[in-house]
Design a protein around this motif. Structure first.
Motif, mmCIF file in Angstrom:
data_model
loop_
_atom_site.group_PDB
_atom_site.id
_atom_site.type_symbol
_atom_site.label_atom_id
_atom_site.label_comp_id
_atom_site.label_asym_id
_atom_site.label_seq_id
_atom_site.Cartn_x
_atom_site.Cartn_y
_atom_site.Cartn_z
ATOM 1 N N HIS A 116 0.867 -1.166 0.000
ATOM 2 C CA HIS A 116 0.000 0.000 0.000
ATOM 3 C C HIS A 116 0.911 1.226 0.000
ATOM 4 O O HIS A 116 2.007 1.192 0.578
ATOM 5 N N GLU A 134 -1.388 5.856 -12.362
ATOM 6 C CA GLU A 134 -2.778 5.449 -12.143
ATOM 7 C C GLU A 134 -2.985 4.001 -12.575
ATOM 8 O O GLU A 134 -3.600 3.197 -11.859
ATOM 9 N N LYS A 138 -4.017 0.870 -10.039
ATOM 10 C CA LYS A 138 -5.259 0.121 -10.269
ATOM 11 C C LYS A 138 -4.971 -1.358 -10.497
ATOM 12 O O LYS A 138 -5.688 -2.222 -9.976
ATOM 13 N N ILE A 143 -4.194 -0.019 -1.522
ATOM 14 C CA ILE A 143 -4.642 1.255 -0.941
ATOM 15 C C ILE A 143 -3.650 2.325 -1.374
ATOM 16 O O ILE A 143 -2.438 2.158 -1.267
ATOM 17 N N GLN A 404 -10.191 1.398 0.614
ATOM 18 C CA GLN A 404 -9.749 2.602 -0.077
ATOM 19 C C GLN A 404 -10.687 3.768 0.205
ATOM 20 O O GLN A 404 -10.242 4.916 0.314
ATOM 21 N N GLU A 405 -11.986 3.511 0.354
ATOM 22 C CA GLU A 405 -12.947 4.590 0.524
ATOM 23 C C GLU A 405 -12.693 5.414 1.776
ATOM 24 O O GLU A 405 -13.114 6.578 1.861
ATOM 25 N N THR A 409 -10.780 9.440 -1.345
ATOM 26 C CA THR A 409 -10.512 9.621 -2.769
ATOM 27 C C THR A 409 -9.831 8.356 -3.254
ATOM 28 O O THR A 409 -9.584 7.436 -2.481
ATOM 29 N N ASP A 410 -9.537 8.293 -4.541
ATOM 30 C CA ASP A 410 -8.794 7.149 -5.083
ATOM 31 C C ASP A 410 -7.891 7.637 -6.198
ATOM 32 O O ASP A 410 -7.882 8.820 -6.551
ATOM 33 N N VAL A 411 -7.126 6.737 -6.761
ATOM 34 C CA VAL A 411 -6.123 7.131 -7.747
ATOM 35 C C VAL A 411 -6.769 7.696 -9.010
ATOM 36 O O VAL A 411 -6.175 8.531 -9.701
#
Length: 453
Positions: A116, A134, A138, A143, A404-405, A409-411
């Motif tokens: 992570h 990105e 993914k 994380i 991740q939530e 945010t996320d990548v």
């Protein structure tokens, strides 16, 4: 089973272990959480090339010397061997706080091993590299946290709550200013690591990508549709050098040093002589700053050079104008010439009220009741009003929960806000309004072509 699914089982009641790659100011700031909350996380491995910084950091965190490395490549190789022989990684997560231009290669290497990752801003220094990052994150299913620390300060979280509550109606306009600070800019963007675009990136990206990010965050789910930008390197160049300074190139030799706002002696030497061993003096030498070390740095290193004789080329002032998909607008200004040091000034204009803040307090006025309320969110230690602490705390909890939530945010979203920053810089250079959707499409097509070649 993915890396994230594994963490749901592995970390539920466990101490989260961290490897810190780059133990300078940013790495040290994030790692402080492990010292403050040792029951939450622990630094178990580091990579840092500077001997004294490495020694001080490893001693503070009691890192076993077998897990102290000079380079990230050495740490990565040791990790690969451990994974091969035991099936386990050296740590649960890595903090990537190396120079900006190194972010991509480090993130790609450790994402592939299933770590992570918390990566300091920006993602990377080129558009193609951000898109590559990105894709790698993914694919790894890890994380991922980004150093957009503004989202995580108690102040900005409280502002976000006002926005999301909708009690003031629709948010239709934001005016946001980042006052970098006259000596901060001279330190970081004239003399320092971010002075040349060819060695890092343009200043809107390296300094203010988290500002663009939080503007997009406040106005979401609406997205930027068009952007324009103007700016330049206005003052920190040889043509602005006072004639009375002559041909002198270093502050310690300058006849007008006492009259110069950007004197390196004033910025570094005088604070240390008065017992202030913190930033910015602490980051220009390896180890603890003292008079001897600071003097040597000013005599021989970039931080002692005249600001008008330095090799800098990044903008010292820039404005960005954004139009969003629902017609809302935002304007952002980054400017070097301020006494305030990064204490953002923000006005949010709603259909039934407004919010005016300064990173410490904000005032909310409801037009319907004619009432104004002053909010004073709790200030936490560290930089960015506690945003640094908020980010590392949130990241550790996300890793513990395998969710991740929890990062907020996320990548994918991180890349999108970076794309807006690149689009703004494209507008500045080309002198035209940029369609954000077209820019993103073109950028991703170019990235695919680059990979295929």
């Amino acid at each position: 089973m993915s890396a994230v699914e594994n963490t749901n089982i592995l970390y539920a009641d466990q101490l989260i272990t961290l490897a810190v790659i780059g133990c300078g100011q940013r790495g040290d700031t994030y790692a402080q959480y492990a010292l403050d909350e040792p029951e939450k996380c622990q630094v178990v491995a580091i990579a840092e090339p500077r001997p004294k910084t490495q020694q001080n950091f490893s001693a503070a965190h009691r890192v076993d010397q077998t897990l102290v490395f000079n380079t990230w490549q050495e740490l990565h190789a040791a990790s690969a061997e451990t994974i091969r022989t035991t099936g386990k990684r050296l740590a649960d997560a890595v903090i990537v706080s190396v120079l900006d231009r190194m972010h991509l290669e480090v993130v790609l290497a450790f994402a592939e091993q299933g770590y992570h990752i918390l990566c300091e801003k920006p993602m990377a220094t080129s558009l193609d590299d951000c898109i590559k990052m990105e894709a790698a994150v993914k694919k790894a299913g890890i994380i991922f946290g980004m150093g957009h620390v503004l989202r995580y300060s108690p102040y900005n979280k409280a502002v976000t709550e006002i926005v999301r509550a909708g009690t003031l109606g629709e948010l239709v306009n934001i005016v946001h200013i980042e006052p970098v600070g006259y000596y901060h800019f001279a330190h970081s963007y004239v003399r320092g690591n971010w002075r040349k675009e060819s060695e890092t990136s343009f200043s809107l990206m390296t300094k203010s990508c988290h500002d663009i990010d939080i503007l997009c965050h406040w106005l979401s789910p609406n997205t930027p549709s068009r952007v324009s930008s103007f700016g330049s390197l206005q003052h920190f160049r040889k043509s602005a050098k006072p004639a009375t300074a002559g041909d002198v190139t270093r502050c310690l030799d300058c006849p007008m040093e006492k009259d110069c706002a950007y004197s390196a002696k004033k910025i570094y030497f005088e604070p240390v002589s008065q017992g202030n061993l913190g930033w910015p003096a602490s980051v220009i030498i390896d180890g603890v700053p003292d008079i001897e070390n600071i003097t040597d740095a000013l005599q021989n290193g970039p931080y002692g050079k005249c600001v008008y004789e330095s090799s800098n080329d990044v903008c010292d002032q820039q404005v960005v104008n954004l139009e969003f998909s629902n017609g809302a607008t935002a304007s952002f200004t980054m400017v070097a010439y301020t006494t305030a040091i990064c204490d953002r000034q923000t006005h949010l204009h709603f259909t039934h009220g407004e919010l005016i803040g300064d990173m410490k307090t904000f005032t909310v006025t409801d037009f319907r009741t004619r009432q104004s309320t002053v909010h004073r969110p709790k200030l936490e230690r560290g930089h960015h009003g506690g945003g640094d602490l908020g980010l590392i705390r949130t990241f550790v909890e996300a890793v513990r929960a395998g969710k991740q939530e929890l990062v907020g945010t996320d990548v994918i979203e991180v890349l999108k806000s970076h794309l807006i920053v690149f689009a703004a810089e494209h507008s500045r250079r080309e002198g035209k309004v940029v369609d954000c959707a077209e820019f993103e499409k073109s950028a991703k097509e170019h990235a695919v072509e680059s990979v295929s070649v």
